[in-house]
Design a protein around this motif. Structure first.
Motif, PDB file in Angstrom:
ATOM      1  N   ARG A  20       0.696  -1.375   0.014  1.00 14.38           N
ATOM      2  CA  ARG A  20      -0.080   0.032  -0.099  1.00 14.38           C
ATOM      3  C   ARG A  20       0.753   1.368  -0.083  1.00 14.38           C
ATOM      4  NH1 ARG A  20      -5.414   0.475   1.018  1.00 14.38           N
ATOM      5  NH2 ARG A  20      -5.351  -1.667   1.943  1.00 14.38           N
ATOM      6  N   GLU A  24       0.759   3.988  -2.732  1.00 16.39           N
ATOM      7  CA  GLU A  24       0.335   5.348  -2.451  1.00 16.39           C
ATOM      8  C   GLU A  24       1.342   6.665  -2.412  1.00 16.39           C
ATOM      9  OE1 GLU A  24      -1.703   5.172   1.147  1.00 16.39           O
ATOM     10  OE2 GLU A  24      -3.680   4.100   0.317  1.00 16.39           O
ATOM     11  N   THR A  31      -5.711   3.887  -3.272  1.00 15.62           N
ATOM     12  CA  THR A  31      -5.996   2.422  -3.074  1.00 15.62           C
ATOM     13  C   THR A  31      -7.400   2.320  -2.121  1.00 15.62           C
ATOM     14  OG1 THR A  31      -4.856   2.444  -0.883  1.00 15.62           O
ATOM     15  CG2 THR A  31      -3.756   1.872  -2.686  1.00 15.62           C
ATOM     16  N   VAL A  32      -7.937   1.290  -2.159  1.00 18.93           N
ATOM     17  CA  VAL A  32      -9.299   1.128  -1.319  1.00 18.93           C
ATOM     18  C   VAL A  32      -8.992   0.688   0.104  1.00 18.93           C
ATOM     19  CG1 VAL A  32     -11.453  -0.167  -1.445  1.00 18.93           C
ATOM     20  CG2 VAL A  32     -10.380   0.589  -3.451  1.00 18.93           C
ATOM     21  N   PRO A  33      -9.486   1.079   0.984  1.00 17.48           N
ATOM     22  CA  PRO A  33      -9.241   0.784   2.334  1.00 17.48           C
ATOM     23  C   PRO A  33      -9.673  -0.738   2.701  1.00 17.48           C
ATOM     24  CG  PRO A  33     -10.360   2.672   2.431  1.00 17.48           C
ATOM     25  CD  PRO A  33     -10.396   2.331   0.948  1.00 17.48           C
ATOM     26  N   ARG A  38      -6.658  -3.253  -3.338  1.00 12.63           N
ATOM     27  CA  ARG A  38      -7.411  -2.854  -4.604  1.00 12.63           C
ATOM     28  C   ARG A  38      -6.944  -1.334  -4.854  1.00 12.63           C
ATOM     29  NH1 ARG A  38     -13.393  -3.522  -4.461  1.00 12.63           N
ATOM     30  NH2 ARG A  38     -12.977  -2.784  -2.248  1.00 12.63           N
ATOM     31  N   LEU A  40      -7.899   2.003  -7.162  1.00 13.79           N
ATOM     32  CA  LEU A  40      -8.878   2.663  -7.744  1.00 13.79           C
ATOM     33  C   LEU A  40      -8.733   3.010  -9.189  1.00 13.79           C
ATOM     34  CD1 LEU A  40     -10.250   5.016  -5.080  1.00 13.79           C
ATOM     35  CD2 LEU A  40     -11.424   3.204  -6.065  1.00 13.79           C
ATOM     36  N   ALA A 111     -12.180  -0.524  -9.417  1.00 11.49           N
ATOM     37  CA  ALA A 111     -10.986  -0.938  -8.889  1.00 11.49           C
ATOM     38  C   ALA A 111     -10.750  -2.378  -9.190  1.00 11.49           C
ATOM     39  CB  ALA A 111     -11.235  -1.085  -7.281  1.00 11.49           C
ATOM     40  N   ARG A 113      -7.646  -5.670  -8.308  1.00 12.29           N
ATOM     41  CA  ARG A 113      -6.972  -6.263  -7.332  1.00 12.29           C
ATOM     42  C   ARG A 113      -5.245  -5.759  -7.435  1.00 12.29           C
ATOM     43  NH1 ARG A 113      -7.829 -11.343  -4.784  1.00 12.29           N
ATOM     44  NH2 ARG A 113      -6.677 -11.684  -3.103  1.00 12.29           N
TER      45      ARG A 113
END
Length: 205
Positions: A20, A24, A31-33, A38, A40, A111, A113
């Motif tokens: 992550r 980021e 990213t998706v929490p 995942r 975005l 989104a 993976r």
């Protein structure tokens, strides 16, 4: 403690946290929490999702830095943000809209993976083997470059006076559509009686 050396407590702990952090902080991708990790789509990139067999035939139309992931028997090709909105009209213009294609696109609100960052695949394993060894996992076949370089190399719509080496989205989609169609016909012929294929459209150029 040396102020220039980060505290061990400040470093991401565990493979998910490190992955992550890489997406980021190093790439600037949202990213998706939660888990699984995942990414975005629709912000920095969109994604064309096709059978791996079909996608392999289109790789020659990608710049060396274009990002491509594998997940199971699917290939996910990152393209410029906004491509998802262009795709229906593009397929219609290329005369593929009347043909059933196993070609999916993810844009705003979608989104994917997150593949493991480069170097996370065990040494000695190729990307396809790594995918098969971890059900549902994704790996980079061609990892993204650092920062803004990742988006600069993604396929995009041609523009008058555009500079740079980003590959042409029109050519890529046309090639992928043709390969998707060929793969579908081969699978149909392998699993269905010939009579079932009489009404299948042919759209080769």
């Amino acid at each position: 403690m040396d102020p220039g050396v980060p505290d061990a407590c400040d470093l991401p702990a565990g493979p998910d946290a490190r992955a992550r952090h890489w997406y980021e902080n190093d790439l600037g991708w949202a990213t998706v929490p939660g888990r699984p990790l995942r990414l975005l789509t629709g912000l920095r990139f969109d994604v064309l999702d096709v059978p791996a067999e079909a996608g392999a035939g289109a790789l020659r139309h990608l710049a060396p830095g274009s990002a491509v992931a594998l997940r199971g028997d699917r290939m996910q090709v990152l393209v410029a943000a906004g491509s998802a909105e262009e795709l229906p009209g593009l397929l219609d213009w290329l005369e593929w809209s009347a043909v059933t294609l196993d070609l999916r696109v993810l844009g705003v609100g979608g989104a994917i993976r997150a593949p493991a960052p480069p170097g996370a695949v065990p040494a000695g394993r190729t990307a396809p083997k790594a995918v098969r060894s971890a059900q549902g996992a994704a790996v980079w076949l061609r990892p993204p470059g650092p920062g803004g370089e990742a988006e600069a190399s993604l396929p995009t719509m041609p523009a008058v006076g555009r500079e740079g080496s980003a590959p042409d989205l029109v050519r890529l989609v046309d090639t992928m559509a043709a390969h998707c169609h060929r793969v579908r016909l081969r699978r149909l012929r392998a699993g269905l009686p010939t009579a079932c294929l009489r009404d299948q459209p042919l759209a080769f150029s």
